[in-house]
Structure formats: structure tokens, C-alpha cells
Motif scaffolding. Structure first.
Motif, PDB file in Angstrom:
ATOM      1  N   ALA A 303       0.916  -1.213   0.001  1.00  0.00           N
ATOM      2  CA  ALA A 303      -0.057  -0.076  -0.145  1.00  0.00           C
ATOM      3  C   ALA A 303       0.782   1.112   0.014  1.00  0.00           C
ATOM      4  CB  ALA A 303      -0.815   0.070   1.262  1.00  0.00           C
ATOM      5  N   PHE A 304       1.844   1.280   0.694  1.00  0.00           N
ATOM      6  CA  PHE A 304       2.660   2.321   0.733  1.00  0.00           C
ATOM      7  C   PHE A 304       3.705   2.607  -0.474  1.00  0.00           C
ATOM      8  CE2 PHE A 304       2.086   2.737   5.397  1.00  0.00           C
ATOM      9  CZ  PHE A 304       2.067   3.976   5.597  1.00  0.00           C
ATOM     10  N   ILE A 305       4.087   1.530  -1.250  1.00  0.00           N
ATOM     11  CA  ILE A 305       4.545   1.641  -2.231  1.00  0.00           C
ATOM     12  C   ILE A 305       3.665   2.162  -3.316  1.00  0.00           C
ATOM     13  CG2 ILE A 305       5.642   0.578  -4.169  1.00  0.00           C
ATOM     14  CD1 ILE A 305       6.710  -1.576  -2.370  1.00  0.00           C
ATOM     15  N   TRP A 306       2.571   1.803  -3.208  1.00  0.00           N
ATOM     16  CA  TRP A 306       1.441   2.284  -4.394  1.00  0.00           C
ATOM     17  C   TRP A 306       1.222   3.860  -4.050  1.00  0.00           C
ATOM     18  CZ3 TRP A 306      -3.130   5.151  -4.200  1.00  0.00           C
ATOM     19  CH2 TRP A 306      -3.966   5.133  -5.396  1.00  0.00           C
ATOM     20  N   LEU A 307       0.905   4.383  -2.905  1.00  0.00           N
ATOM     21  CA  LEU A 307       0.822   5.729  -2.564  1.00  0.00           C
ATOM     22  C   LEU A 307       1.779   6.684  -2.880  1.00  0.00           C
ATOM     23  CD1 LEU A 307      -0.781   5.335   1.252  1.00  0.00           C
ATOM     24  CD2 LEU A 307      -1.865   6.254  -0.858  1.00  0.00           C
ATOM     25  N   VAL A 308       3.365   5.813  -2.827  1.00  0.00           N
ATOM     26  CA  VAL A 308       4.390   6.651  -3.225  1.00  0.00           C
ATOM     27  C   VAL A 308       4.751   6.813  -4.681  1.00  0.00           C
ATOM     28  CG1 VAL A 308       6.984   6.920  -2.905  1.00  0.00           C
ATOM     29  CG2 VAL A 308       5.553   6.422  -1.019  1.00  0.00           C
ATOM     30  N   LYS A 309       4.455   5.681  -5.355  1.00  0.00           N
ATOM     31  CA  LYS A 309       4.711   5.645  -6.707  1.00  0.00           C
ATOM     32  C   LYS A 309       3.714   5.966  -7.704  1.00  0.00           C
ATOM     33  CE  LYS A 309       8.050   3.028  -8.484  1.00  0.00           C
ATOM     34  NZ  LYS A 309       9.092   4.012  -8.472  1.00  0.00           N
ATOM     35  N   VAL A 310       2.546   5.685  -7.193  1.00  0.00           N
ATOM     36  CA  VAL A 310       1.388   5.672  -7.906  1.00  0.00           C
ATOM     37  C   VAL A 310       0.514   6.803  -7.496  1.00  0.00           C
ATOM     38  CG1 VAL A 310      -0.674   4.498  -8.915  1.00  0.00           C
ATOM     39  CG2 VAL A 310       1.399   3.191  -8.813  1.00  0.00           C
ATOM     40  N   GLY A 311       0.110   6.846  -6.247  1.00  0.00           N
ATOM     41  CA  GLY A 311      -0.515   7.842  -5.560  1.00  0.00           C
ATOM     42  C   GLY A 311      -0.046   9.144  -5.821  1.00  0.00           C
TER      43      GLY A 311
END
Length: 318
Positions: A303-311
């Protein structure tokens, strides 16, 4: 989302492989200690030295990162201690042990393999800075508080002396110090010696993850749901959110280092948590927390990877 799972899934496959190897009897718990000793004393120090010694000192010593990670870790620890003390009605000593689990990351064994895949070589620099905060500030602080609350008869000066002696013998701290000195002076190792260090460093990530899985075999979380949920939530939610807020508030931290700080904060607690908990009669609870946090972290890290790289949570990184 598939790209994110491609980063996190191999990490947890290796953890599962270590878990299965011990459960099936292919390796024993003592074997895991031997492999862990190799990683801690040789492979990870080699990786730390390699990363730090090859960069200018101004790139590897980032005071903003140190301050932000320290503030975020202190905030997570304080919040967990207060919740354990006033909501769960635990003793101050037990509450401090809970706060320890919520604020000290497994930055070497789990955080680094993830961060390397996302951010590249800068992740090793971030891990070195994270370890400075954890070993020079957070760990001494929680041990002093827990030992003082337990009335063990040891003075603060004696506790600090023992901690300092252990730090001076810690291979990873030694590697960080030598790496910083090489970065400051610009000295370069002869190529054959540097190549040997490089070969050692390549062995660190896979073996470290295998050891984590092996050490989790045989642990259980039965009967300790509320406390396990408190410490797991403190580590996987409060800690990364506090660090995320801190890296936004402190100037002078690049987008890559901001992301690295969050990654290291959102991994489970350090692998010796149960060993330290044994000192205070909480080894069963600490082992259960370690199991639950490691399992749940598959979701939170993704989830944090998504928030940082995608979100787009951290501008300029994606």
C-alpha cells in the motif's frame, strides 16, 4: 498494481521459503542463527561499506533525514506507550516494550530488499542513516526506560555503558563508521578487495529474508489479540505515517530519501524484538507480534509503495 506485487511478492516468497524449510525439518532454528550471524557480521556490513564509501560525504550524511526519522520514531513510540498505559492498563515497563516494537524497524532484513527494488542504491545510504537513529537514539532510549521502570538496580550510566560497548562491537555500526570515513577522505580500496566486498554484499538480501522466515516458524498469536493488534498497528500504521509527516516538515530531504524513510518505517519490527522482550518476561507476546506484523506487512508495504509511486504522495517520485 501488478508492478507493486512484483516488488513485494519475491520478498515474502523468500520469507515463506525460510519458514517452510524450518517447519519441514530441512533447516533447524540453530541453523537460522548461523545464517543470521553471517548476514549481520559479514554480508550486511559489506553492503553498507560499499554503498557509503563510493559516494561523496555530503550525499551520505543527511541531517534532515536523521531528524525526520528520529521525530517520526519518537512520535510512534510515545503514542503506543500512552495507548498501552492508559487504554490497555499495562505497566509502564510493558508499555515501553510495546513502544519499542512500534518504533524500531527491521531495516536491514526486510526494509533494504524492498527499498533497493524501488529506489536503487540510495536505499543502502538510507538504511545506514536509519540504523544510526535506531542504534544511537531509539534503542538506548527504550532500554533505559524499560530497565528503569523494572527497578533492576542498574544505573542509567551503567546501562549507557553497556549499550556503548555493544555498539562498538556491532559490525554494521563499524561498517557505517568506516564507510563514512572513506566518503569523507575520498579513499578507494584496491579493486580485488572491493570486488570481494561486492560479492559478500550480494549475498545479504536473500539470506536475510530466508532467516526471517525460519525464525518465525513455531511462533503463535493465540490468546493475545488486543496487545498484538496494538503493537502491530503502531508499527505498520503509526510509525510510517509519523515519518511521512516528518519528512514533509523537515527541509533538505530529496524525494528518494523521503520515500526510503517511509519504506523503512512501514516494515515490521526488528528481528531481535522477541529476544529483548524475554528480558522483561514478554517473549511470548513479542514473538506473536513479530509473526502478525510480518504477515500483515505484505499488505501495508504494498500500500505504501502504491501511495508513493502511483498515488503521488511524494512529489517528484513515480
Amino acid at each position: 498494481m501488478l508492478d507493486i506485487l512484483a516488488i513485494t511478492t519475491p520478498v515474502f516468497i523468500l520469507i515463506g521459503l525460510g519458514f517452510g524449510a524450518v517447519r519441514l525439518g530441512l533447516f533447524s532454528k540453530p541453523d537460522m542463527r548461523v545464517l543470521g550471524t553471517f548476514v549481520i557480521r559479514f554480508a550486511l556490513p559489506a553492503m553498507l561499506f560499499q554503498a557509503l564509501s563510493q559516494r561523496p560525504f555530503r550525499e551520505v550524511m543527511n541531517s534532515g533525514y536523521l531528524l525526520a526519522y528520529a521525530l517520526g520514531s519518537l512520535a510512534a513510540m510515545a503514542a503506543t506507550v500512552l495507548l498501552a498505559r492508559w487504554v490497555f492498563k499495562r505497566s509502564f515497563r510493558d508499555s515501553v516494550v510495546f513502544g519499542m516494537g512500534a518504533s524500531l524497524s527491521n531495516s536491514a532484513f526486510i526494509g533494504l530488499p524492498v527499498a533497493l527494488q524501488v529506489l536503487g542504491p540510495i536505499a543502502t545510504v538510507a538504511m545506514a542513516l536509519t540504523m544510526l537513529v535506531e542504534n544511537l537514539l531509539m534503542l538506548p532510549l527504550v532500554l533505559i526506560l524499560a530497565d528503569s521502570a523494572g527497578n533492576r538496580g542498574a544505573s542509567i550510566l551503567r546501562i549507557l555503558r553497556d549499550i556503548a560497548l555493544n555498539l562498538l562491537k556491532n559490525p554494521m555500526i563499524i561498517a557505517i563508521a568506516i564507510g563514512f570515513s572513506f566518503a569523507l577522505t575520498g579513499i578507494r580500496l584496491p579493486q580485488p578487495l572491493f570486488k570481494a566486498i561486492d560479492m559478500l554484499s550480494l549475498a545479504s538480501a536473500a539470506i536475510a529474508l530466508f532467516v526471517i522466515g525460519g525464525n518465525l516458524a513455531g511462533s503463535t498469536v493465540k490468546g493475545m489479540g488486543r496487545e498484538v493488534a496494538l503493537v502491530t498497528g503502531g508499527k505498520l500504521l503509526l510509525h510510517p505515517l509519523a515519518v511521512l509527516l516528518a519528512v514533509f516538515l523537515i527541509p533538505g530531504i530529496s524525494a528518494e530519501l523521503q520515500a526510503a524513510a517511509v519504506f523503512f518505517a512501514c516494515v515490521p519490527m526488528f528481528s531481535i524484538y522477541a529476544i529483548l522482550g524475554q528480558k522483561y518476561g514478554l517473549e511470548g507476546l513479542c514473538s506473536a507480534v513479530l509473526v502478525m506484523a510480518t504477515v500483515v506487512s505484505f499488505i501495508t508495504i504494498s500500500a505504501f509503495i502504491w501511495l508513493v509511486k502511483v498515488g503521488g504522495v511524494i512529489p517528484g517520485l513515480g
